[in-house]
Write an enzyme that holds these catalytic residues in place. Structure first.
Site, PDB file in Angstrom:
ATOM      1  N   ASN A   8       0.875  -1.174   0.000  1.00 48.79           N
ATOM      2  CA  ASN A   8       0.000   0.000   0.000  1.00 48.79           C
ATOM      3  C   ASN A   8       0.911   1.223   0.000  1.00 48.79           C
ATOM      4  O   ASN A   8       1.463   1.597   1.034  1.00 48.79           O
ATOM      5  CB  ASN A   8      -0.883  -0.041   1.251  1.00 48.79           C
ATOM      6  CG  ASN A   8      -1.849   1.125   1.324  1.00 48.79           C
ATOM      7  OD1 ASN A   8      -1.848   1.997   0.448  1.00 48.79           O
ATOM      8  ND2 ASN A   8      -2.663   1.152   2.362  1.00 48.79           N
ATOM      9  N   ARG A  92      -2.679  -2.067  -3.372  1.00 45.71           N
ATOM     10  CA  ARG A  92      -3.836  -1.195  -3.259  1.00 45.71           C
ATOM     11  C   ARG A  92      -3.683  -0.088  -4.301  1.00 45.71           C
ATOM     12  O   ARG A  92      -2.663   0.608  -4.328  1.00 45.71           O
ATOM     13  CB  ARG A  92      -3.870  -0.581  -1.880  1.00 45.71           C
ATOM     14  CG  ARG A  92      -5.027   0.342  -1.721  1.00 45.71           C
ATOM     15  CD  ARG A  92      -4.995   1.018  -0.387  1.00 45.71           C
ATOM     16  NE  ARG A  92      -6.307   1.522  -0.103  1.00 45.71           N
ATOM     17  CZ  ARG A  92      -6.726   1.787   1.109  1.00 45.71           C
ATOM     18  NH1 ARG A  92      -5.940   1.570   2.138  1.00 45.71           N
ATOM     19  NH2 ARG A  92      -7.918   2.270   1.301  1.00 45.71           N
ATOM     20  N   HIS A 180     -12.770   3.814  -0.419  1.00 45.78           N
ATOM     21  CA  HIS A 180     -12.722   2.890   0.732  1.00 45.78           C
ATOM     22  C   HIS A 180     -13.394   1.554   0.399  1.00 45.78           C
ATOM     23  O   HIS A 180     -13.892   0.854   1.277  1.00 45.78           O
ATOM     24  CB  HIS A 180     -13.407   3.491   1.985  1.00 45.78           C
ATOM     25  CG  HIS A 180     -12.677   4.645   2.588  1.00 45.78           C
ATOM     26  ND1 HIS A 180     -13.293   5.811   2.968  1.00 45.78           N
ATOM     27  CD2 HIS A 180     -11.361   4.806   2.868  1.00 45.78           C
ATOM     28  CE1 HIS A 180     -12.403   6.652   3.449  1.00 45.78           C
ATOM     29  NE2 HIS A 180     -11.211   6.067   3.407  1.00 45.78           N
ATOM     30  N   ARG A 240      -9.367  16.910   5.219  1.00 48.75           N
ATOM     31  CA  ARG A 240     -10.204  17.220   4.047  1.00 48.75           C
ATOM     32  C   ARG A 240     -11.584  17.678   4.517  1.00 48.75           C
ATOM     33  O   ARG A 240     -12.100  17.155   5.503  1.00 48.75           O
ATOM     34  CB  ARG A 240     -10.360  15.967   3.171  1.00 48.75           C
ATOM     35  CG  ARG A 240      -9.082  15.548   2.471  1.00 48.75           C
ATOM     36  CD  ARG A 240      -9.218  14.183   1.819  1.00 48.75           C
ATOM     37  NE  ARG A 240      -8.506  13.155   2.556  1.00 48.75           N
ATOM     38  CZ  ARG A 240      -8.679  11.846   2.402  1.00 48.75           C
ATOM     39  NH1 ARG A 240      -9.540  11.389   1.516  1.00 48.75           N
ATOM     40  NH2 ARG A 240      -7.986  10.999   3.126  1.00 48.75           N
ATOM     41  N   GLU A 378      -8.353  -4.202   5.182  1.00 46.42           N
ATOM     42  CA  GLU A 378      -8.209  -4.013   3.734  1.00 46.42           C
ATOM     43  C   GLU A 378      -7.068  -4.848   3.168  1.00 46.42           C
ATOM     44  O   GLU A 378      -7.151  -5.353   2.046  1.00 46.42           O
ATOM     45  CB  GLU A 378      -7.962  -2.526   3.443  1.00 46.42           C
ATOM     46  CG  GLU A 378      -9.188  -1.669   3.735  1.00 46.42           C
ATOM     47  CD  GLU A 378      -8.852  -0.265   4.183  1.00 46.42           C
ATOM     48  OE1 GLU A 378      -8.270  -0.115   5.286  1.00 46.42           O
ATOM     49  OE2 GLU A 378      -9.152   0.685   3.452  1.00 46.42           O
TER      50      GLU A 378
END
Ligand code: ADP
Length: 404
Positions: A8, A92, A180, A240, A378
């Site tokens: 990742n 990923r 996600h 964000r 994940e």
């Protein structure tokens, strides 16, 4: 021992995990590591299956100046010191574009197609692709698999996939993708084991980490997400803003004279909990702070989760369960309690004792909707997809597999 390497890669760190392939394709996490501080203060840290430290070493800045260099160092460490030679690597990749609704085995053609999506995710896609390219060059026969954050949401219908803008832009790729997806896919596949009767019904999953979003699941498939074209939309996040009137962006450009890249940096790095509180992007620090602006930021986070829950419940035409996951969702009993309070009108009622224990089921027995805490994984999802592609030689529909 056969192993799968999961990578990742971000702008300043490469996280990796190694899984051993056990009988019947079961996967066992053996190593968790990362090189962070790329280009500033590079450091390799890794631990074994039980959390036992395996490495903690600093590198001079010029030795790890970019993501490919970090990948080389991590690869050499795994090969030369731990004698690990993975049979495949799973990556990923944030954006799969409109066409990828499942993971894909990588070749030069796939890389070229994914390159074209850099414009849709300029801060993430290039870093995700960098280690893919360097492994492809150094180990051309090593199978690599790209797993996308957008793929799980490709089940969205046209209403959830469009903005009210001219069609040409949709055709160019300006769509509501949602992100996600690997996390939501993991939850969708885990729910049948936790609550088989609920898993087929209408569920909202709240992935609350430094990045945060919510997903509406119907029969284990994504029907709506709070995120859209980019991972900026929806809930407020660490740095964000979440949902923002596009007029604010116009104001920044016309009145503040900000360039496109200034606006981009501002929206990805200076807003959200950090911008609103002026204290921190970290929920733990905000929770502990006495500053009224920190309280405002946390209140805003909770309020927006409540608003978005209403929106997703409308998309689902009702609600049968709510799931918390990711850093804040899995660990903060306080935030969960406040969110469940917001869900009162939808039928959520908290069991404070189970909640303080971080139990799997944290709603009272008389709650109209059960509320769960399900830790996400994940990386395991990526390892499973990678093994499955390796075994089947083709991509299986990610929505039909189950997490073992
Ligand atoms: P990401 O993977 O997106 O970087 P995580 O899922 O690890 O993010 O979540 C990070 C967030 O989780 C941070 O805001 C952190 O403060 C928050 N967090 C972790 N543990 C707790 C806790 N015990 N209480 C409150 N917030 C927590």
């Amino acid at each position: 021992m056969d192993t799968i390497l999961v990578v990742n890669a971000g702008s300043s760190s490469v996280k990796f995990q190694v899984y051993s392939v056990e009988g019947e394709g079961r996967l066992q996490r053996q190593i968790r590591g990362q090189i962070d501080g790329i280009g500033s203060r590079p450091r390799l840290r890794a631990s074994g299956a039980n959390g036992d430290p395996l490495a903690d070493r600093a590198y001079p800045i010029e030795a790890v100046s970019d993501v490919p260099a970090a990948m080389t160092i991590a690869g050499e460490w795994l090969r030369n010191e731990l004698r690990i030679h993975p049979i495949a690597v799973g990556h990923r990749v944030v954006h799969g574009g409109p066409e990828h609704d499942r993971p894909v085995l990588i070749d030069h053609g796939v890389v070229a197609r994914l390159e074209r999506l850099v414009a849709l995710a300029p801060l993430h896609q290039p870093h995700n692709l960098a280690p893919i390219r360097s492994i492809l060059a150094g180990f051309p026969s090593l199978p690599q698999v790209a797993c996308f954050d957008t793929a799980f949401h490709r089940t969205h219908g046209p209403l959830a996939d469009h903005y009210a803008i001219p069609h040409q832009l949709h055709a160019e790729g300006v769509r509501r993708y949602g992100f996600h997806g690997l996390s939501y896919e993991y939850i969708a596949k885990t729910l049948p084991h936790i609550a088989p009767d609920i898993a087929k019904r209408r569920v909202i999953v709240a992935h609350l980490g430094s990045g945060a979003s919510m997903c509406a699941l119907k029969d284990g498939q994504s029907v709506e997400s709070t995120m859209g074209f980019t991972a900026l939309d929806g809930l407020p996040m660490g740095t964000r803003p979440g949902q923002l009137d596009p007029g604010v962006v116009l104001y920044l450009i016309s009145e503040r004279g900000m360039s496109a890249s200034n606006v981009q940096n501002f929206l990805y790095r200076d807003c959200g909990l950090k911008g609103l509180s002026g204290v921190s992007n970290d929920m733990r620090e905000l929770d502990a702070s006495a500053d009224p602006k920190a309280k405002l930021a946390v209140d805003y986070f909770i309020y927006r989760i409540g608003l978005n829950a209403g929106m997703l419940a409308a998309a689902l035409q009702g609600l049968d369960a709510f799931v918390f996951t990711a850093g804040i969702g899995e660990n903060s009993a306080n935030i969960r309690a406040r969110v469940v309070e917001q869900l009162g009108w939808l039928g959520g009622a908290l069991d404070p004792i189970e909640n303080s224990r971080n139990s799997r089921l944290i709603s009272r027995s008389d709650s109209r909707i059960p509320v769960y805490v399900v830790p996400t994984d994940e990386e395991l999802m990526i390892a499973q997809h990678t093994l499955s592609l390796l075994m089947n030689g083709q991509s299986t529909n990610p929505r039909q597999e189950r997490v073992s």
